[in-house]
Design an enzyme around this catalytic site. Structure first.
Site, PDB file in Angstrom:
ATOM      1  N   LEU A  74      39.790  47.351  47.332  1.00  0.00           N
ATOM      2  CA  LEU A  74      40.388  48.184  46.295  1.00  0.00           C
ATOM      3  C   LEU A  74      41.192  47.379  45.275  1.00  0.00           C
ATOM      4  CD1 LEU A  74      41.421  51.128  48.601  1.00  0.00           C
ATOM      5  CD2 LEU A  74      39.341  50.887  47.261  1.00  0.00           C
ATOM      6  N   CYS A  75      41.006  46.064  45.277  1.00  0.00           N
ATOM      7  CA  CYS A  75      41.710  45.212  44.317  1.00  0.00           C
ATOM      8  C   CYS A  75      41.036  45.269  42.956  1.00  0.00           C
ATOM      9  CB  CYS A  75      41.666  43.758  44.791  1.00  0.00           C
ATOM     10  SG  CYS A  75      43.126  43.276  45.677  1.00  0.00           S
ATOM     11  N   HIS A  76      41.865  45.209  41.900  1.00  0.00           N
ATOM     12  CA  HIS A  76      41.314  45.135  40.547  1.00  0.00           C
ATOM     13  C   HIS A  76      40.917  43.692  40.232  1.00  0.00           C
ATOM     14  CE1 HIS A  76      43.840  48.741  40.512  1.00  0.00           C
ATOM     15  NE2 HIS A  76      42.984  49.210  39.609  1.00  0.00           N
ATOM     16  N   MET A 112      48.006  39.886  46.292  1.00  0.00           N
ATOM     17  CA  MET A 112      46.763  39.704  47.051  1.00  0.00           C
ATOM     18  C   MET A 112      46.065  38.412  46.638  1.00  0.00           C
ATOM     19  SD  MET A 112      46.867  41.996  49.178  1.00  0.00           S
ATOM     20  CE  MET A 112      45.423  41.297  49.963  1.00  0.00           C
ATOM     21  N   GLU A 113      46.185  38.076  45.341  1.00  0.00           N
ATOM     22  CA  GLU A 113      45.568  36.852  44.844  1.00  0.00           C
ATOM     23  C   GLU A 113      46.247  35.630  45.480  1.00  0.00           C
ATOM     24  OE1 GLU A 113      45.989  39.591  43.168  1.00  0.00           O
ATOM     25  OE2 GLU A 113      43.935  39.949  42.500  1.00  0.00           O
ATOM     26  N   ASP A 127      37.710  23.626  57.509  1.00  0.00           N
ATOM     27  CA  ASP A 127      36.321  23.179  57.371  1.00  0.00           C
ATOM     28  C   ASP A 127      36.238  21.673  57.137  1.00  0.00           C
ATOM     29  OD1 ASP A 127      33.477  23.511  57.030  1.00  0.00           O
ATOM     30  OD2 ASP A 127      33.819  23.218  54.887  1.00  0.00           O
TER      31      ASP A 127
END
Lengths: 270, 149
Positions: A74-76, A112-113, A127
């Site tokens: 639901l992130c823009h 969120m970013e 990794d």
């Protein structure tokens, strides 16, 4: 407090931000990847088979921040103005601390970013190093600070004590004693006087009740200080600089409960 | 990398750390500031440096970020000491690495000019005839203004 990603029926939906005003948004997040001391040494010396680990993880974090909306439902999609990813190699704890800061002028927050950048940078570190160490552990991914937007500013552990300034001498005899701690029940402002100003005034730290201010800005605070003790009239002598919450300020800068306001002379470092 | 610390630093070690594992750097310029035994008064025997923890670091970060916007830089180290120092002690270190020399020279110069006028440090000098706080200098401000044209 409601969850804005749920609508009235409790279904997930994307928040319409078209009518929200644009403002400057910034968020910082951090995380940690623990590894064996030998792995950390290899990483620091650039001795890992896949090459420059930190540069690769930095790019991975930046790319991830830009693509957050593809991962989190639901992130823009945002056009970020800044993404910075940094690493701190901690030999004592045998870990790498990853921090990410995202910024934009827009209608939605960028937490969120920042969190996504940290997560993906940590995964990339894993990794890049897994050939020599499979026991690495990623953890403590968290939002550290957030600025701007309707929900206001956030700082993790805002109550944690800051290190005190390194003081170069006690105040003069007859020090003003007005108490330096805010009473929990009374809204107040913490004032610090630094360097020469502290010695000239004879006071390092003082708490001022918010209610004693005629206007809720730096000019109002100065007036309240002068009412407490005439010595503070020296705040108007010569060049005295001011910072509110560690950002340079002027007489018209607003102040509010729990703010840290510092007065100090022009700087003379270097 | 930005550090504010009481401990001494070694300019050579810091420069090596900055360059470790890099082959894309073509120029590195390093500036070390030392405590002089004369300043506003003769016979300075020591000085004490105070700072504003938190704000000092963000001011230094902003200066380095400004430099990165003006020149193409590969790496920057800024170390500033606080506490009590005596003449001959290193007090500040700026190391700038870039692909080409001009950017490294100019950015190092710029960072020092801005550090002297914008980073939250205050010096108190202990001299034969007493202790005093160092005043700001017009020449530092005119040096810093060179970069605003």
């Amino acid at each position: 407090m409601s969850l804005t990603h749920l609508n009235a029926r409790g279904e997930a939906h994307m928040v319409d931000v078209a009518d929200k005003p644009e403002s400057r948004r910034e968020a910082s997040a951090s995380g940690r990847i623990r590894m064996r001391p030998e792995t950390l040494t290899l990483l620091a010396d650039g001795g890992l088979p896949k090459g420059d680990v930190l540069a690769t993880a930095r790019i991975a974090g930046i790319q991830a921040a830009k693509r957050t909306h593809e991962l989190i439902p639901l992130c823009h999609a945002l056009s970020l103005s800044k993404v910075a990813v940094d690493f701190h190699l901690d030999e004592a704890e045998s870990c790498v601390t990853v921090t990410a800061t995202c910024r934009l002028n827009g209608r939605t927050g960028v937490e969120m970013e920042a969190l996504t950048a940290v997560s993906v940078a940590c995964l990339t570190l894993y990794d890049m190093c897994k050939a020599v160490d499979k026991s690495m552990e990623i953890g403590a991914i968290q939002l550290d600070t957030k600025r701007g937007g309707k929900s206001g500013d956030y700082r993790r552990d805002a109550a944690a004590p800051r290190p005190a300034p390194i003081v170069t001498g006690e105040g003069q005899a007859g020090e003003v004693s007005l108490g330096s701690r805010c009473d929990v029940a009374t809204p107040c402002i913490r004032v610090k006087c630094l360097a020469e100003l502290r010695e000239r005034l004879g006071v390092g730290e003082v708490a001022v009740e918010l209610d004693s201010l005629e206007s809720f800005d730096v000019a109002g605070l100065k007036a309240a200080l002068k009412a407490l003790d005439p010595r503070f009239s020296r705040l108007d002598e010569g060049r005295v600089l001011c910072a509110v919450n560690q950002v340079m300020a002027s007489d018209t800068t607003p102040v509010t409960n729990e703010d840290e306001v510092a007065f100090f002379p022009p700087v003379t470092g270097g | 990398m930005i550090r504010v610390q009481e401990a001494p630093f070694d300019a050579g070690t810091e420069q090596q750390a900055l360059l470790a594992g890099r082959t894309d750097i073509g120029a590195v310029v390093s500036f070390t500031g030392l405590v002089r035994d004369f300043n506003e008064h003769p016979e300075v025997s020591a000085l004490t440096l105070e700072h504003y923890p938190g704000m000092t670091e963000s001011a230094l970060e902003a200066i380095v970020e400004d430099a990165r916007g003006r020149w193409s830089l590969d790496a920057v180290t800024v170390i500033h000491r606080v506490g009590r120092l005596t003449p001959g002690d290193p007090i500040v270190l700026v190391v700038v690495a870039s692909a080409h020399r001009r950017a490294a020279f100019e950015a190092c110069d710029f960072i020092m000019d801005y550090l002297k006028t914008r980073a939250h440090f205050w010096k108190k000098e202990h001299a034969g005839d007493g202790d005093y706080w160092v005043s700001e200098r017009d020449s530092d401000h005119s040096d810093a203004r060179r970069w605003e044209a």
